[in-house]
Motif scaffolding. Structure first.
Motif, PDB file in Angstrom:
ATOM      1  N   VAL A 234      23.625 -39.689  22.312  1.00 14.05           N
ATOM      2  CA  VAL A 234      23.175 -38.485  23.025  1.00 14.05           C
ATOM      3  C   VAL A 234      23.810 -37.239  22.419  1.00 14.05           C
ATOM      4  O   VAL A 234      23.118 -36.237  22.179  1.00 14.05           O
ATOM      5  CB  VAL A 234      23.517 -38.598  24.520  1.00 14.05           C
ATOM      6  CG1 VAL A 234      23.152 -37.302  25.249  1.00 14.05           C
ATOM      7  CG2 VAL A 234      22.784 -39.769  25.151  1.00 14.05           C
ATOM      8  N   SER A 235      25.111 -37.273  22.159  1.00 14.37           N
ATOM      9  CA  SER A 235      25.766 -36.089  21.591  1.00 14.37           C
ATOM     10  C   SER A 235      25.231 -35.782  20.190  1.00 14.37           C
ATOM     11  O   SER A 235      25.076 -34.617  19.817  1.00 14.37           O
ATOM     12  CB  SER A 235      27.283 -36.284  21.556  1.00 14.37           C
ATOM     13  OG  SER A 235      27.643 -37.430  20.821  1.00 14.37           O
ATOM     14  N   SER A 236      24.924 -36.818  19.406  1.00 14.66           N
ATOM     15  CA  SER A 236      24.332 -36.598  18.080  1.00 14.66           C
ATOM     16  C   SER A 236      22.957 -35.956  18.205  1.00 14.66           C
ATOM     17  O   SER A 236      22.596 -35.067  17.423  1.00 14.66           O
ATOM     18  CB  SER A 236      24.214 -37.928  17.324  1.00 14.66           C
ATOM     19  OG  SER A 236      25.479 -38.505  17.109  1.00 14.66           O
ATOM     20  N   LEU A 237      22.192 -36.399  19.185  1.00 16.75           N
ATOM     21  CA  LEU A 237      20.863 -35.821  19.412  1.00 16.75           C
ATOM     22  C   LEU A 237      20.966 -34.360  19.815  1.00 16.75           C
ATOM     23  O   LEU A 237      20.174 -33.518  19.370  1.00 16.75           O
ATOM     24  CB  LEU A 237      20.134 -36.622  20.504  1.00 16.75           C
ATOM     25  CG  LEU A 237      18.662 -36.281  20.743  1.00 16.75           C
ATOM     26  CD1 LEU A 237      17.844 -36.541  19.480  1.00 16.75           C
ATOM     27  CD2 LEU A 237      18.113 -37.095  21.906  1.00 16.75           C
ATOM     28  N   LEU A 238      21.963 -34.023  20.633  1.00 15.09           N
ATOM     29  CA  LEU A 238      22.160 -32.637  21.036  1.00 15.09           C
ATOM     30  C   LEU A 238      22.499 -31.760  19.831  1.00 15.09           C
ATOM     31  O   LEU A 238      22.008 -30.620  19.717  1.00 15.09           O
ATOM     32  CB  LEU A 238      23.282 -32.550  22.074  1.00 15.09           C
ATOM     33  CG  LEU A 238      22.989 -33.141  23.455  1.00 15.09           C
ATOM     34  CD1 LEU A 238      24.233 -33.078  24.330  1.00 15.09           C
ATOM     35  CD2 LEU A 238      21.835 -32.411  24.125  1.00 15.09           C
ATOM     36  N   ILE A 239      23.337 -32.280  18.931  1.00 18.45           N
ATOM     37  CA  ILE A 239      23.684 -31.531  17.724  1.00 18.45           C
ATOM     38  C   ILE A 239      22.433 -31.277  16.882  1.00 18.45           C
ATOM     39  O   ILE A 239      22.203 -30.168  16.391  1.00 18.45           O
ATOM     40  CB  ILE A 239      24.738 -32.289  16.902  1.00 18.45           C
ATOM     41  CG1 ILE A 239      26.058 -32.375  17.677  1.00 18.45           C
ATOM     42  CG2 ILE A 239      24.976 -31.601  15.548  1.00 18.45           C
ATOM     43  CD1 ILE A 239      27.077 -33.291  17.037  1.00 18.45           C
ATOM     44  N   MET A 240      21.602 -32.311  16.721  1.00 20.83           N
ATOM     45  CA  MET A 240      20.374 -32.184  15.931  1.00 20.83           C
ATOM     46  C   MET A 240      19.448 -31.134  16.522  1.00 20.83           C
ATOM     47  O   MET A 240      18.940 -30.256  15.813  1.00 20.83           O
ATOM     48  CB  MET A 240      19.673 -33.541  15.854  1.00 20.83           C
ATOM     49  CG  MET A 240      20.377 -34.571  14.996  1.00 20.83           C
ATOM     50  SD  MET A 240      19.738 -36.252  15.252  1.00 20.83           S
ATOM     51  CE  MET A 240      17.975 -35.995  15.090  1.00 20.83           C
ATOM     52  N   ILE A 241      19.232 -31.212  17.836  1.00 23.40           N
ATOM     53  CA  ILE A 241      18.338 -30.248  18.488  1.00 23.40           C
ATOM     54  C   ILE A 241      18.886 -28.831  18.334  1.00 23.40           C
ATOM     55  O   ILE A 241      18.143 -27.874  18.066  1.00 23.40           O
ATOM     56  CB  ILE A 241      18.170 -30.599  19.981  1.00 23.40           C
ATOM     57  CG1 ILE A 241      17.441 -31.941  20.115  1.00 23.40           C
ATOM     58  CG2 ILE A 241      17.403 -29.505  20.717  1.00 23.40           C
ATOM     59  CD1 ILE A 241      17.381 -32.459  21.544  1.00 23.40           C
ATOM     60  N   GLY A 242      20.211 -28.690  18.489  1.00 29.22           N
ATOM     61  CA  GLY A 242      20.822 -27.372  18.357  1.00 29.22           C
ATOM     62  C   GLY A 242      20.652 -26.781  16.974  1.00 29.22           C
ATOM     63  O   GLY A 242      20.272 -25.612  16.828  1.00 29.22           O
ATOM     64  N   LEU A 243      20.925 -27.564  15.946  1.00 27.98           N
ATOM     65  CA  LEU A 243      20.829 -27.057  14.569  1.00 27.98           C
ATOM     66  C   LEU A 243      19.387 -26.765  14.167  1.00 27.98           C
ATOM     67  O   LEU A 243      19.111 -25.763  13.499  1.00 27.98           O
ATOM     68  CB  LEU A 243      21.465 -28.063  13.608  1.00 27.98           C
ATOM     69  CG  LEU A 243      22.975 -28.271  13.759  1.00 27.98           C
ATOM     70  CD1 LEU A 243      23.476 -29.309  12.765  1.00 27.98           C
ATOM     71  CD2 LEU A 243      23.732 -26.963  13.591  1.00 27.98           C
ATOM     72  N   ALA A 265      20.981 -27.258  24.116  1.00 29.14           N
ATOM     73  CA  ALA A 265      21.565 -28.483  23.562  1.00 29.14           C
ATOM     74  C   ALA A 265      23.012 -28.267  23.131  1.00 29.14           C
ATOM     75  O   ALA A 265      23.894 -29.082  23.431  1.00 29.14           O
ATOM     76  CB  ALA A 265      20.725 -28.971  22.380  1.00 29.14           C
ATOM     77  N   LEU A 266      23.275 -27.157  22.434  1.00 26.75           N
ATOM     78  CA  LEU A 266      24.642 -26.889  21.972  1.00 26.75           C
ATOM     79  C   LEU A 266      25.566 -26.542  23.139  1.00 26.75           C
ATOM     80  O   LEU A 266      26.760 -26.874  23.110  1.00 26.75           O
ATOM     81  CB  LEU A 266      24.628 -25.750  20.943  1.00 26.75           C
ATOM     82  CG  LEU A 266      24.017 -26.124  19.594  1.00 26.75           C
ATOM     83  CD1 LEU A 266      23.888 -24.897  18.716  1.00 26.75           C
ATOM     84  CD2 LEU A 266      24.858 -27.184  18.891  1.00 26.75           C
TER      85      LEU A 266
END
Length: 446
Positions: A234-243, A265-266
């Motif tokens: 989940v945290s990796s997905l949030l990073i991806m969406i943020g970037l 997300a970030l």
């Protein structure tokens, strides 16, 4: 006169004693909180909240009902610190087992009660595959266990023996070749627990509050949500969406939804990391500074150089340190952070590539691909074979970052710059055409 004064004082004291004896006993509150799952960073906020609420309400005691095989040492260290700082008396009720980090948490409590058939110990530091870590980590854990045991008046050598099999406990392991793991009877015998009880009512009686009001502390929705956000996937997905959201906004300002999704997300990522004591305010500030530097590089400074690279570096670094936690299992934490960051960056690059390849192109969406437009009313023309444009000179109508619009003769074309950023109103020359794409370069003066 003196006799009268003495008699008066006697009657006053007698009345006070009678009033005290006849006054109702104020109800006491004992809080019970279960720690019956793997010890991860999501458990620490729950324990801290339970202690804070108990301290505010002047509870008589907090009983942590422990049944766990252990978990992350950094999470257990946070829990240990919270328990040691508690103003409310703490009790560990080992119900079935307190293994590894569970034993560490149990020793942090002022009193330890064990249920019949329960065990406690085996606290050596291992990696994710169950392999024993190096001596550096064992030494750290030995000192943590020893100091915690000493703080609460328990045998430090036995606490060390739970971490290191080389510690000799004559009564338990004369050869010193196995980790200490105590049954409930052994723990009582060697003073590692205070008594053996099997029910809450027995515990309340032992604590001296048989008629206490019992409050069951439950994990609330916010703590469950933070624990969910801390899941590596989940945290990796949030990073991806943020970037990806930031990239979309920088490439096409004013787009709206992608940047909103990225900001949310970030915020969730850094917010959960902050609550779990992974990220500090500095990581968040560094990310914002990096983002500002990247925006300056794109919108203010022509080309792409030191400022942009520094901005990207600060952003990636802040994310990395928000995934990384210090502690005795630092190598595991470092490995987890590197793998998770690599996964996130690869996912981000892949997502951007998919956007470039498959999403439709418009003035309101990302200008990620090039396509010759067919709106003749706007002065655009289209053709499959654009080789007739080779060598043709024109002027940029928009900045090329690297995509933009160029006026070639009397017609407008979507082009891509071959090389660095090209400013608006700059003379360019067509160097190459392929598949409907026009590649231009800045025209150098003769």
């Amino acid at each position: 006169m003196k006799l009268r004064l003495a008699v008066s004082l006697f009657y006053i004291q007698l009345v006070m004693l009678l009033l005290a004896g006849s006054s109702p006993v104020f109800a006491q509150t004992v809080v019970f909180a279960k720690i019956d799952k793997e010890i991860d960073l999501g458990v620490a906020p729950f324990v801290r909240r339970v202690i804070e609420e108990a301290d505010k309400k002047n509870a008589a005691a907090i009983v942590f009902e422990i049944n766990t095989f252990g978990g992350r040492v950094d999470a257990a260290a946070q829990i240990k610190d919270a328990i040691l700082n508690s103003k409310t008396p703490t009790v560990a009720f080992v119900n079935k087992r307190a293994i590894s980090a569970g034993a560490f948490i149990s020793l942090s409590c002022k009193r330890i009660v064990m249920a019949s058939g329960s065990v406690m110990g085996a606290s050596t530091v291992v990696d994710q595959e169950g392999k024993k870590q190096s001596e550096k980590y064992q030494a750290y854990m030995r000192s943590e266990m020893r100091s915690t045991a000493e703080r609460n008046g328990r045998r430090a050598d036995i606490a060390e023996g739970m971490v290191d099999e080389s510690v000799v406990i004559p009564e338990l392991n004369e050869q010193g070749n196995k980790l200490v793991s105590l049954t409930y009877l052994d723990a009582r015998r060697f003073g590692m627990c205070d008594t053996i009880l099997d029910s809450r009512q027995e515990i309340l009686g032992y604590l001296g509050f048989p008629n206490a009001t019992v409050v069951d502390a439950e994990v609330n929705w916010a703590e469950k949500f933070v624990g969910f956000l801390n899941n590596p996937f989940v945290s990796s997905l949030l990073i991806m969406i943020g970037l990806v959201g930031i990239y979309a906004e920088l490439k096409s300002p004013g787009l709206g939804f992608p940047v909103l999704a990225g900001v949310i997300a970030l915020t969730l990522f850094f917010g959960s990391s902050y609550l779990l004591q992974l990220a500090s305010v500095w990581e968040i500030v560094l990310f914002i500074i990096g983002l500002c530097l990247l925006a300056i590089e794109i919108f203010v400074i022509p080309g792409f150089g030191v400022v942009g690279i520094l901005g990207i570096g600060l952003m990636i670094g802040s994310i990395f340190f928000s995934l990384f936690s210090s502690g005795p299992d630092i190598s595991q934490s470092l490995q987890r952070a590197i793998i998770q960051l690599a996964f996130s960056l690869l996912g981000t690059i892949g997502s951007i590539a998919l956007l470039v390849k498959y999403l439709p192109k418009s003035d309101r969406f990302l200008k990620l691909t090039l396509q010759t437009k067919n709106a003749s009313a706007e002065g655009y023309v289209s053709a499959n074979d654009l080789s007739f444009l080779l060598g043709k000179e024109g002027i940029t109508l928009t900045p090329l970052r690297p995509a933009g619009v160029v006026l070639l003769g009397d017609e407008k074309y979507d082009v891509i710059a071959d090389g660095n950023f090209i400013e608006k109103n700059t003379k360019v020359v067509v160097q190459k055409t392929a598949g409907g794409k026009i590649i231009v370069a800045k025209q150098e003066p003769l």
